[in-house]
Design an enzyme around this catalytic site. Sequence first.
Site, PDB file in Angstrom:
ATOM      1  N   CYS A   1       0.839  -1.210   0.000  1.00 34.86           N
ATOM      2  CA  CYS A   1       0.000   0.000   0.000  1.00 34.86           C
ATOM      3  C   CYS A   1       0.873   1.259   0.000  1.00 34.86           C
ATOM      4  O   CYS A   1       2.029   1.230  -0.460  1.00 34.86           O
ATOM      5  CB  CYS A   1      -0.963  -0.016   1.183  1.00 34.86           C
ATOM      6  SG  CYS A   1      -2.319   1.170   1.020  1.00 34.86           S
TER       7      CYS A   1
ATOM      8  N   ASP B   1      -3.338   1.537  10.125  1.00 35.59           N
ATOM      9  CA  ASP B   1      -4.436   2.497  10.300  1.00 35.59           C
ATOM     10  C   ASP B   1      -4.864   2.503  11.753  1.00 35.59           C
ATOM     11  O   ASP B   1      -5.230   3.549  12.288  1.00 35.59           O
ATOM     12  CB  ASP B   1      -5.609   2.143   9.390  1.00 35.59           C
ATOM     13  CG  ASP B   1      -5.258   2.495   7.967  1.00 35.59           C
ATOM     14  OD1 ASP B   1      -4.625   1.664   7.291  1.00 35.59           O
ATOM     15  OD2 ASP B   1      -5.558   3.634   7.552  1.00 35.59           O
TER      16      ASP B   1
HETATM   17  C1  RUB Z   1      -3.547   3.239   3.598  1.00 41.29           C
HETATM   18  C2  RUB Z   1      -2.849   2.268   4.485  1.00 41.29           C
HETATM   19  C3  RUB Z   1      -1.611   2.756   5.164  1.00 41.29           C
HETATM   20  C4  RUB Z   1      -1.958   3.310   6.538  1.00 41.29           C
HETATM   21  C5  RUB Z   1      -0.777   4.066   7.163  1.00 41.29           C
HETATM   22  O1  RUB Z   1      -4.848   2.789   3.239  1.00 41.29           O
HETATM   23  O2  RUB Z   1      -3.294   1.159   4.732  1.00 41.29           O
HETATM   24  O3  RUB Z   1      -0.689   1.716   5.342  1.00 41.29           O
HETATM   25  O4  RUB Z   1      -3.035   4.222   6.450  1.00 41.29           O
HETATM   26  O5  RUB Z   1      -0.510   5.231   6.416  1.00 41.29           O
HETATM   27  P1  RUB Z   1      -5.786   3.774   2.353  1.00 41.29           P
HETATM   28  P2  RUB Z   1       0.302   6.461   7.052  1.00 41.29           P
HETATM   29  O6  RUB Z   1      -5.033   4.071   1.105  1.00 41.29           O
HETATM   30  O7  RUB Z   1      -7.036   2.997   2.149  1.00 41.29           O
HETATM   31  O8  RUB Z   1      -6.023   5.023   3.180  1.00 41.29           O
HETATM   32  O9  RUB Z   1       1.586   5.869   7.524  1.00 41.29           O
HETATM   33  O10 RUB Z   1       0.456   7.442   5.937  1.00 41.29           O
HETATM   34  O11 RUB Z   1      -0.505   6.979   8.185  1.00 41.29           O
END
Ligand code: RUB
Length: 304
Positions: free
Chosen positions: A128, A197
């Site tokens: 991701c 998340d």
């Molecule tokens: C994004 C995702 C990321 C986490 C952490 O999912 O799973 O690994 O949100 O991101 P989506 P960060 O694209 O559905 O939002 O480290 O930027 O907080």
Amino acid sequence: MISPITKKTAVKIKKLEIQGARNIAIAALRAIEETARKSKAKTMGAFLKEMKQNCEVLVKSRPTEPAMRNGLNYVVKKLSNTKHVSDAKGLVRKGCEEYITLMEHAVEKIAEIGSRRIKDGDTIMTHCHSSTVMGIIKKAWKDGKKINVICTETRPRFQGRITAKELVSFGIPTTMIVDSAARYVMNDVDLLIVGADAVTADSFIVNKIGTSQIMLAAKEARTMSCCACETFKFDPVTLSGEWETIEERDPKEVWENPPKGLKIFNPAFDFTPPQLVNFMITELGIITPYETGMIILERYGKVV
Ligand code: RUB
């Protein structure tokens, strides 16, 4: 009243024009700050009601986002003893700034701590797009470590392309794979780093769908795996046994024109159990996933 900025931000978050837990939390805080600043409420009662209604709309835009919820709660709690709307507006602004600064410092600290775990010549895998993980990889690269990155494409919304574009623009050698090739290449990986998340009090990591399968493949291959995550994503509601809600997304993301009668199930996130995670990189330092419950308890107190 729901402000135009709240409406606009909630739509952008829903459509993934704003994605990743940290970006979502920052956007929601900026929206609430603008809502407060432009509020026409004359009494504290009306102002508080407006704040709560706007927070609710933002929170509902992506249910699996404790960083956003924790941030908005942090700001709204500041208003409990305030008598005048003008003071309250100032407190909202201050609260938003404080929380965003805390998050920014956390992500810098994580980059510093995490990059020390990367060795020259390592192959890193990620899934991701996580700004926290990107911070670690970029710091390791800036520190002169000649690393390679394997990133998944991350169906159905292809956030892996955001990761790939960012890495390539930094000059970091990057290979993209389809999600289902993760196990096939795992023996070539030195360190798997995923974001989060949400993290629950019983130590489960909630991250983009597919994370738990990749972590399982890493465990099988004896590849080191970790989760890079600010403690703002630790979810206090899970301390009292609440489940983390997993957001279900539009089936059209998977197949625009499916045959009639076909059911499509499109969960956005999954749960990785602690036994699949070697360690977690937080702004407080490196911990095992088993310590998350203690941190939530210390920060938010017992549920009574
Ligand atoms: C994004 C995702 C990321 C986490 C952490 O999912 O799973 O690994 O949100 O991101 P989506 P960060 O694209 O559905 O939002 O480290 O930027 O907080």
